[in-house]
Design an enzyme around this catalytic site. Structure first.
Site, PDB file in Angstrom:
ATOM      1  N   ASN A  98       0.836  -1.195   0.000  1.00 36.06           N
ATOM      2  CA  ASN A  98       0.000   0.000   0.000  1.00 36.06           C
ATOM      3  C   ASN A  98       0.873   1.247   0.000  1.00 36.06           C
ATOM      4  OD1 ASN A  98      -2.660   1.540   0.609  1.00 36.06           O
ATOM      5  ND2 ASN A  98      -1.259   2.249   2.191  1.00 36.06           N
ATOM      6  N   GLU A  99       0.855   2.002  -1.077  1.00 33.00           N
ATOM      7  CA  GLU A  99       1.403   3.349  -1.174  1.00 33.00           C
ATOM      8  C   GLU A  99       2.908   3.445  -0.956  1.00 33.00           C
ATOM      9  OE1 GLU A  99      -0.981   6.010   1.233  1.00 33.00           O
ATOM     10  OE2 GLU A  99      -2.692   5.857  -0.126  1.00 33.00           O
ATOM     11  N   GLU A 190      -9.178   3.551  -3.162  1.00 34.27           N
ATOM     12  CA  GLU A 190      -9.108   4.269  -1.893  1.00 34.27           C
ATOM     13  C   GLU A 190      -9.541   5.708  -2.097  1.00 34.27           C
ATOM     14  OE1 GLU A 190      -5.591   3.160   0.718  1.00 34.27           O
ATOM     15  OE2 GLU A 190      -5.697   5.303   1.098  1.00 34.27           O
TER      16      GLU A 190
END
Length: 493
Positions: A98-99, A190
């Protein structure tokens, strides 16, 4: 995760969270890379309930080493977790992290020497991919979230042409809800908007003297820098100032639902260009102001009732054009069969009187979106709202309203709403709400925990709606009350 303290997590509570997702017409959850790999029984429940799982590996929002020892440890972790879980049909995608690509711009070290840290990231990501594909050769791999594609290390927070997107400009950059319509993601994994947790939850951690958004207790239950100011600033943009703290909480939840509804309805109208929306977030891990649609403990916020409507497999939404001159009615059909929809519209005065406007019948093919018809916005009276209801040939139905401009510009009048309470033999309560005038975004609340059959609804003059309240415990005698836009912004007449 279901709780900040893993020892408090149990299958009964998690089943309730997952059932709430199913009941709100969701078909996928993302297990976020900043949490932990869930136990076997979590995926058993998802298998049973028909929920697809987007499974992140547990790497999130940071810079990670790429030493031999660390990567060997990563290989062992991925091998173990994938072999443990790969037999679950609910897991439909394995995502590397994630990210982590975005994190390269968040730290002084990586900004100063991006090439070095990008290479280090690529080594980590490649290690995860190789180990995952060795453990489950047929499984679907996605390198990162967000990313525009394999070996693409660009900005997927604002680039919307390919891959999955995280879009946070409305919340973090304090932009208007309309800004969601400026991007066209292929899959938005998201995005989110905060609200306060509900009053019954607040009373578990705050005394009456703390019921102020600027109190130390409330600020300690807001972990996003500037979050309280952003909630308040958005409220002033769209609504009149609430009369008390409970009204402030109510309005925060209504505007949260309106924000996410704006995004989802528009992106669904782009189908098949956009084929998925996963908002942040389903649940809370502790009682807190957050982006969740479920309170800590599993109760539904106002937004979750809205979610059930705008995630319905067949749904209709009012989509304004970029110049605001037209309002188009879009129908989306996620089912495998074509549907015929009948749409009726009304002009509703601020006193709640309905006047028929236009009706239309149209078709929508399977797994697609169509624009039914448009109205010319300047033709609509300034002192009227555009209401609609629809029914589809497969039995699905819905209703809604559109406001040209902001709610604060409306000189709303007291709705004269009354409640009729009828206890039932099964321990539940039938609560009938009747309005003498226009009641917007009505929320019925009880002073004991429980679940409503519906909520966050509208009533016009003379209309009634009966909801069923199911208390969490039998044998209680709840007290019920209600809020709507007028009652929370001024004293009732």
């Amino acid at each position: 995760p279901a709780d900040a303290l893993p020892s408090r997590i149990n299958p009964v509570a998690v089943r309730d969270l997952l059932q709430s997702a199913v009941d709100a017409n969701m078909n996928m959850l993302r297990v976020w890379g900043g949490g932990f790999y869930e136990p076997d029984w979590f995926y058993d429940l998802c298998d049973e309930l028909g929920l697809m799982v987007w499974q992140d590996f547990m790497f999130a929002c940071n810079l990670y080493p790429s030493t031999v020892d660390f990567l060997d440890n990563v290989t062992a972790e991925v091998d173990y977790q994938v072999k443990r879980l790969a037999s679950h049909p609910s897991i439909v995608l394995w995502c590397g992290d994630n990210e982590l690509v975005g994190a390269l711009t968040w730290f002084e070290e990586s900004r100063r020497d991006r090439d070095r840290y990008l290479v280090s990231y690529d080594r980590l990501n490649r290690t995860i991919e190789v180990a995952m594909k060795r453990a489950a050769p047929g499984a679907i791999w996605w390198p990162s979230s967000p990313t525009s594609g394999y070996l693409d290390f660009a900005d997927a927070w604002h680039a919307d042409g390919a891959g999955d997107m995280h879009y946070w400009s409305v919340w973090h950059e304090n932009k208007s809800f309309d800004n969601y319509r400026t991007v066209h993601p292929r899959f938005c994994s998201e995005f989110g908007f905060q609200s306060y947790t509900s009053m019954p939850v607040m009373r578990t951690f705050a005394d009456p003297k703390d019921m102020n958004i600027a109190s130390p207790v409330m600020e300690s239950h807001q972990k996003n820098a500037g979050g309280n100011e952003r909630i308040a600033g958005t409220m002033f943009r769209y609504f009149r100032f609430p009369k008390d703290f409970a009204s402030f909480v109510y309005l925060s939840q209504i505007q949260q639902g309106l924000a996410i509804r704006t995004a989802v309805e528009y992106w669904r109208s782009l189908k098949p260009h956009c084929m998925g929306t996963l908002y942040w977030q389903l649940n809370d891990t502790w009682p807190v102001a957050s982006w969740s649609s479920l309170d800590y403990g599993g109760s539904w916020k106002a937004m979750h009732y809205m979610v059930r409507r705008f995630f319905q497999p067949v749904a209709i939404a009012a989509i304004p054009s970029k110049d605001g001159q037209t309002i188009g009615f879009s129908v989306v059909n996620d089912t495998a069969e074509p549907v015929i929809v009948t749409l009726d519209t009304w002009l509703v005065s601020l006193s709640g009187e309905r006047r028929p406007y236009r009706s239309i019948e149209g078709a929508c093919g399977p797994d697609r979106a169509e624009m039914l018809f448009s109205v010319f916005a300047p033709d609509l009276p300034e002192d009227a709202l555009l209401f609609w209801s629809f029914k589809a040939s497969n039995g699905m139905a819905g209703e809604g309203h559109h406001v040209s401009g902001t709610y604060k510009a409306l000189d709303l009048r007291a709705s004269g709403l009354t409640l009729d309470i009828a206890p039932r033999d099964d321990g539940r309560f039938a609560v009938t709400a009747t309005a003498r005038g226009l009641a917007l975004h009505v929320m019925l609340e009880a002073d004991v925990p429980g679940r409503w059959s519906d909520n966050a609804f509208d009533l016009t003059a003379g209309a009634s709606k009966t909801l069923i309240f199911t208390p969490s415990e039998r044998g209680v005698d709840p007290t019920f009350h209600w809020l709507d836009l007028h009652s929370c912004q001024t004293h009732q007449d």
